[in-house]
Design an enzyme around this catalytic site. Sequence first.
Site, PDB file in Angstrom:
ATOM      1  NE  ARG A  50      -4.189   4.522   4.527  1.00 39.81           N
ATOM      2  CZ  ARG A  50      -4.133   5.836   4.322  1.00 39.81           C
ATOM      3  NH1 ARG A  50      -4.591   6.691   5.223  1.00 39.81           N
ATOM      4  NH2 ARG A  50      -3.645   6.329   3.215  1.00 39.81           N
ATOM      5  N   GLY A  51      -0.534   4.955   5.342  1.00 37.91           N
ATOM      6  CA  GLY A  51      -0.022   6.164   4.682  1.00 37.91           C
ATOM      7  C   GLY A  51       1.468   6.241   4.982  1.00 37.91           C
ATOM      8  CB  ALA A  52       4.386   6.596   2.728  1.00 40.07           C
ATOM      9  NE  ARG A  87       1.043  -1.695   4.412  1.00 39.86           N
ATOM     10  CZ  ARG A  87       0.232  -0.816   3.836  1.00 39.86           C
ATOM     11  NH1 ARG A  87      -0.115   0.287   4.494  1.00 39.86           N
ATOM     12  NH2 ARG A  87      -0.206  -1.007   2.612  1.00 39.86           N
ATOM     13  CD  GLN A 194      -6.613   2.265   1.175  1.00 38.67           C
ATOM     14  OE1 GLN A 194      -7.359   1.954   0.238  1.00 38.67           O
ATOM     15  NE2 GLN A 194      -5.579   1.520   1.508  1.00 38.67           N
ATOM     16  CG  ASP A 235       3.255   4.137  -0.238  1.00 39.00           C
ATOM     17  OD1 ASP A 235       2.305   4.661  -0.862  1.00 39.00           O
ATOM     18  OD2 ASP A 235       3.171   3.728   0.930  1.00 39.00           O
ATOM     19  CG  ASN A 245       0.498   6.556  -4.436  1.00 35.82           C
ATOM     20  OD1 ASN A 245       0.742   6.618  -3.238  1.00 35.82           O
ATOM     21  ND2 ASN A 245      -0.591   7.082  -4.959  1.00 35.82           N
TER      22      ASN A 245
HETATM   23  O1  MRU Z   1      -1.911   1.055   1.782  1.00 37.14           O
HETATM   24  P1  MRU Z   1      -1.911   2.475   2.239  1.00 37.14           P
HETATM   25  O2  MRU Z   1      -3.273   2.983   2.587  1.00 37.14           O
HETATM   26  O3  MRU Z   1      -0.888   2.722   3.334  1.00 37.14           O
HETATM   27  O4  MRU Z   1      -1.424   3.298   0.963  1.00 37.14           O
HETATM   28  C1  MRU Z   1      -1.253   4.674   1.062  1.00 37.14           C
HETATM   29  C2  MRU Z   1      -0.881   5.311  -0.205  1.00 37.14           C
HETATM   30  O5  MRU Z   1      -0.680   4.687  -1.217  1.00 37.14           O
HETATM   31  C3  MRU Z   1      -0.640   6.789  -0.164  1.00 37.14           C
HETATM   32  O6  MRU Z   1      -0.946   7.376  -1.398  1.00 37.14           O
HETATM   33  C4  MRU Z   1       0.835   7.060   0.156  1.00 37.14           C
HETATM   34  O7  MRU Z   1       1.234   6.309   1.283  1.00 37.14           O
HETATM   35  C5  MRU Z   1       1.099   8.484   0.403  1.00 37.14           C
HETATM   36  S1  MRU Z   1       0.369   9.032   1.934  1.00 37.14           S
HETATM   37  C6  MRU Z   1       0.806  10.657   2.156  1.00 37.14           C
END
Ligand code: MRU
Length: 335
Positions: A50-52, A87, A194, A235, A245
């Site tokens: 996960r994470g963009a 996603r 997270q 994101d 985000n």
């Molecule tokens: O649902 P997630 O855990 O993928 O969400 C992640 C976030 O919201 C992060 O803040 C975002 O992706 C930036 S990661 C560098």
Amino acid sequence: MTLRTSITPVRWEDDGLRILDQRRLPRDEYYLACRRPDAVAEAIRTLAVRGAPLIGITAAYGMALAAREAESRERLLACAELLAATRPTAVNLFWALDRQRAVVAAHPDAAPGALAPLLLEEARAIHAEDAAACLAMAAAGAALCPAGARVLTHCNTGALATGGIGTALGVIRAARAAGRLGMVWVDETRPLLQGARLTAWEFARDDIPHRLLCDNMAAALMAAGEVDLVMVGADRITRAGDFANKIGTYGLAVLAHAHQIPFYVAAPWSTVDLALADGRAIPVESRGEEEVTHCGHQLLAPAGTRAWNPAFDVTPAALVTGFITERGVVKAPVG
Ligand code: MRU
């Protein structure tokens, strides 16, 4: 200043992609072996990864796996659709898949097998570029932290979310290396935690001073004068600078504004969606109600309780002090 991390959330090996299963952190460090694109799609959909930025990198490797098994170019491109359907909010996913589609389009006569090494090379390039972008953001953002800064962050934006040292967490690591960081307040980030599970794990591993708080404690913490700066990731950032985000970010931005605390967003340019004018057009992912009614397998509410579970919220540009990107620190509008 040398900044690096020993955390490797995705790793290519000859027989496929290894993905550090983030659902199992901080309990175990277990790598999933993904040999097929549908396994990669499932890992993204279920937040094993996960994470963009990291979602985009992982999907790019997924296309290299897809090319190894696809019987035709059509089947290969169908895998891009499968990965894209995992996603909806992080634009990095679509950006990375578009780069892989461009590789396919640039070789119109090549069979999938012949495209496999080219798609792997492109995935590696996307991965390396993101690592470099993290370092550039860290260099651009560290000076924004006042000496001894107490920084509040949300979700996880670190090595577990990117191809490098992280976005907001990369800036925080750089501030620490420069001797500017006091400590970090880590929002637990309900419902999937997270912050508590992942950010606290990264900080403990890399010896970055931090304290955890429940999301609903941020207002009191700010009112008590304990926060100098808020630093989050994104994101998807629109031309106007409105950005999506992790759910809870908008509330933090409103609170920071009310308490006159600077609010920064760190994200690579691959998170900027120039096709969208403003935040109204951002697709916000809605996830299963059980993520709110349960913690893991434990039911928290009376059986049958309904819940609302948007994975992200949209923060208006007016609440953002600045965007830290690999191109420097910019103000809204960004495009
Ligand atoms: O649902 P997630 O855990 O993928 O969400 C992640 C976030 O919201 C992060 O803040 C975002 O992706 C930036 S990661 C560098």
